[in-house]
Design a protein around this motif. Structure first.
Motif, PDB file in Angstrom:
ATOM      1  N   VAL A   8     -84.534  30.916   1.164  1.00  0.00           N
ATOM      2  CA  VAL A   8     -85.087  29.555   1.088  1.00  0.00           C
ATOM      3  C   VAL A   8     -86.232  29.387   2.092  1.00  0.00           C
ATOM      4  CG1 VAL A   8     -84.572  27.088   1.378  1.00  0.00           C
ATOM      5  CG2 VAL A   8     -82.980  28.563   0.131  1.00  0.00           C
ATOM      6  N   ASP A   9     -86.083  29.968   3.276  1.00  0.00           N
ATOM      7  CA  ASP A   9     -87.162  29.919   4.272  1.00  0.00           C
ATOM      8  C   ASP A   9     -88.426  30.599   3.755  1.00  0.00           C
ATOM      9  OD1 ASP A   9     -85.600  28.499   6.019  1.00  0.00           O
ATOM     10  OD2 ASP A   9     -85.051  30.230   7.269  1.00  0.00           O
ATOM     11  N   LEU A  10     -88.248  31.706   2.999  1.00  0.00           N
ATOM     12  CA  LEU A  10     -89.394  32.417   2.434  1.00  0.00           C
ATOM     13  C   LEU A  10     -90.088  31.552   1.374  1.00  0.00           C
ATOM     14  CD1 LEU A  10     -91.056  35.049   2.321  1.00  0.00           C
ATOM     15  CD2 LEU A  10     -89.408  35.934   0.647  1.00  0.00           C
ATOM     16  N   TYR A  11     -89.305  30.897   0.515  1.00  0.00           N
ATOM     17  CA  TYR A  11     -89.887  29.959  -0.460  1.00  0.00           C
ATOM     18  C   TYR A  11     -90.732  28.920   0.262  1.00  0.00           C
ATOM     19  CZ  TYR A  11     -87.447  31.251  -4.831  1.00  0.00           C
ATOM     20  OH  TYR A  11     -87.021  31.900  -5.973  1.00  0.00           O
ATOM     21  N   LYS A  12     -90.164  28.340   1.311  1.00  0.00           N
ATOM     22  CA  LYS A  12     -90.876  27.275   2.038  1.00  0.00           C
ATOM     23  C   LYS A  12     -92.141  27.811   2.704  1.00  0.00           C
ATOM     24  CE  LYS A  12     -87.145  25.588   4.257  1.00  0.00           C
ATOM     25  NZ  LYS A  12     -86.211  24.654   4.938  1.00  0.00           N
ATOM     26  N   SER A  13     -92.045  28.993   3.321  1.00  0.00           N
ATOM     27  CA  SER A  13     -93.204  29.530   4.045  1.00  0.00           C
ATOM     28  C   SER A  13     -94.341  29.910   3.100  1.00  0.00           C
ATOM     29  CB  SER A  13     -92.795  30.745   4.886  1.00  0.00           C
ATOM     30  OG  SER A  13     -92.537  31.868   4.063  1.00  0.00           O
ATOM     31  N   LEU A  43     -80.407  25.192   0.192  1.00  0.00           N
ATOM     32  CA  LEU A  43     -81.444  24.349  -0.410  1.00  0.00           C
ATOM     33  C   LEU A  43     -81.336  22.879   0.004  1.00  0.00           C
ATOM     34  CD1 LEU A  43     -81.461  25.903  -3.988  1.00  0.00           C
ATOM     35  CD2 LEU A  43     -83.461  25.743  -2.490  1.00  0.00           C
ATOM     36  N   ARG A  44     -80.272  22.514   0.697  1.00  0.00           N
ATOM     37  CA  ARG A  44     -80.106  21.112   1.126  1.00  0.00           C
ATOM     38  C   ARG A  44     -81.330  20.651   1.910  1.00  0.00           C
ATOM     39  NH1 ARG A  44     -74.906  18.650   1.339  1.00  0.00           N
ATOM     40  NH2 ARG A  44     -73.212  20.035   0.737  1.00  0.00           N
ATOM     41  N   SER A  45     -81.840  19.491   1.539  1.00  0.00           N
ATOM     42  CA  SER A  45     -82.972  18.848   2.238  1.00  0.00           C
ATOM     43  C   SER A  45     -84.239  19.704   2.281  1.00  0.00           C
ATOM     44  CB  SER A  45     -82.570  18.456   3.664  1.00  0.00           C
ATOM     45  OG  SER A  45     -81.452  17.604   3.647  1.00  0.00           O
TER      46      SER A  45
END
Length: 331
Positions: free
Chosen positions: A43-48, A67-69
């Motif tokens: 999820v951190d990779l998706y966001k970055s 994936l929360r928040s």
């Protein structure tokens, strides 16, 4: 001072619009590997990388927790092997309570009830009743405004696909798909479709050029198409029109190209395909020119334990160590 604040507000809102406009592209997260990063790292990779949409194939509570928040939009999959159980209304209600209501701060956008279920298969008679029961449970939870219920098909359900305007569901598929399309129409839901120019090209190289499949063809063909992706998508739109689904939108729930393991499978071709697809889906198709086309790239990582032929294990945009395979921007 108030003028400065107003200008800042205008700048912020235009940036937000620009970002949202770019978010027609998501990435499917497949987990068939024994060497993949943790759910939180994923999820951190998706966001970055600025990837604002994810498709998950089963209600994995680890990824739902991560994936929360996050503000990442989610296609949540109902696996084919549980479809039969969800023909029971109470079981469907329990499923929604456990995986949807319990994760109210996860931005679930679609529920994909089954993936590539073929007419005549053991699961096919369960798809529509399961969709109906999930829809009832979503409505009971007062979530029908934010979550749409659908199913993901593949293009083998199309009996004739060329020219695209003559697209029609096969005789075997029409009895299966028509009641599903009626459900989509009555609930304002899109149809999810897995669209792979790669497989169409590999299976018909005598008629389909690699440039047509990779979005690199110069000029249009005799029926007005410059790439295979648009032709495939428009053939599904044409088929939908013939079964009463003229107003049903298609969300491309998978599209990708393998980097090794088979004909035409190379890092060069895959990088070209993904890069061109991301740019292309900001617009529309000849039949539906008003874009963007909501599209989910397949997939985030190579999956070393995925069953099937060798190519199935090489669709990843990233390596298991999270390094990118291709120089592409998701925005």
């Amino acid at each position: 001072m108030s003028l400065i604040l107003l200008l800042i507000g205008v700048l912020l809102s235009s940036t937000a619009l620009e970002f949202t406009g770019a978010q027609s592209v998501g990435v499917c997260y497949g987990g068939n590997g024994n060497n993949l990063p943790t759910k939180k790292a994923v999820v951190d990779l998706y966001k970055s990388k600025g990837i604002g949409k994810i498709r998950i194939y089963n209600p994995d509570e680890g990824i739902l927790q991560a994936l929360r928040s996050s503000n990442i939009e989610v296609i949540l999959g109902v696996p084919n092997n549980v479809l039969k159980s969800l023909t029971n209304a109470q079981t469907a209600s329990d499923w929604v309570n456990k995986y949807v209501k319990a994760y109210s701060i996860v931005k679930i956008k679609y529920i994909a009830v089954g993936n590539e279920v073929h007419p005549g298969s053991a699961e096919s008679s369960s798809v529509l009743p399961a969709m109906q029961n999930i829809q009832k449970a979503i409505s009971s939870a007062n979530l029908q405004g934010q979550i749409k219920v659908s199913t993901a098909i593949d293009t083998t359900l199309i009996g004739k696909s060329y020219p695209p305007k003559d697209g029609v569901f096969s005789d075997a598929a029409s009895g299966y798909i028509k009641p599903i399309v009626n459900f989509l129409v009555s609930n304002g839901s899109p149809l999810l479709a897995n669209v792979y120019p790669y497989f169409a090209y590999v299976n018909n190289q005598q008629s389909i050029g690699l440039d047509y499949a990779l979005f690199t063809k110069q000029g249009k063909n005799e029926v007005g198409y410059q790439n295979l992706f648009d032709a495939m998508l428009d053939s599904i739109y044409a088929a939908l029109e013939k079964v009463g689904g003229s107003n049903v939108k298609i969300v491309v729930s998978e599209s990708g190209w393998p980097s090794q393991g088979g004909t035409g499978a190379s890092a060069g071709n895959a990088g070209t395909y993904y890069g061109n697809l991301i740019k292309h889906v900001k617009g529309g198709t000849p039949k539906r020119p008003n874009g963007p086309i909501e599209t989910y790239l397949f997939a985030m990582f190579d999956e070393n334990q995925k069953p099937g032929s060798e190519i199935e294990r090489h669709f990843g945009l990233f390596r298991p160590d999270k390094s990118p395979k291709y120089q592409i921007s998701f925005n």
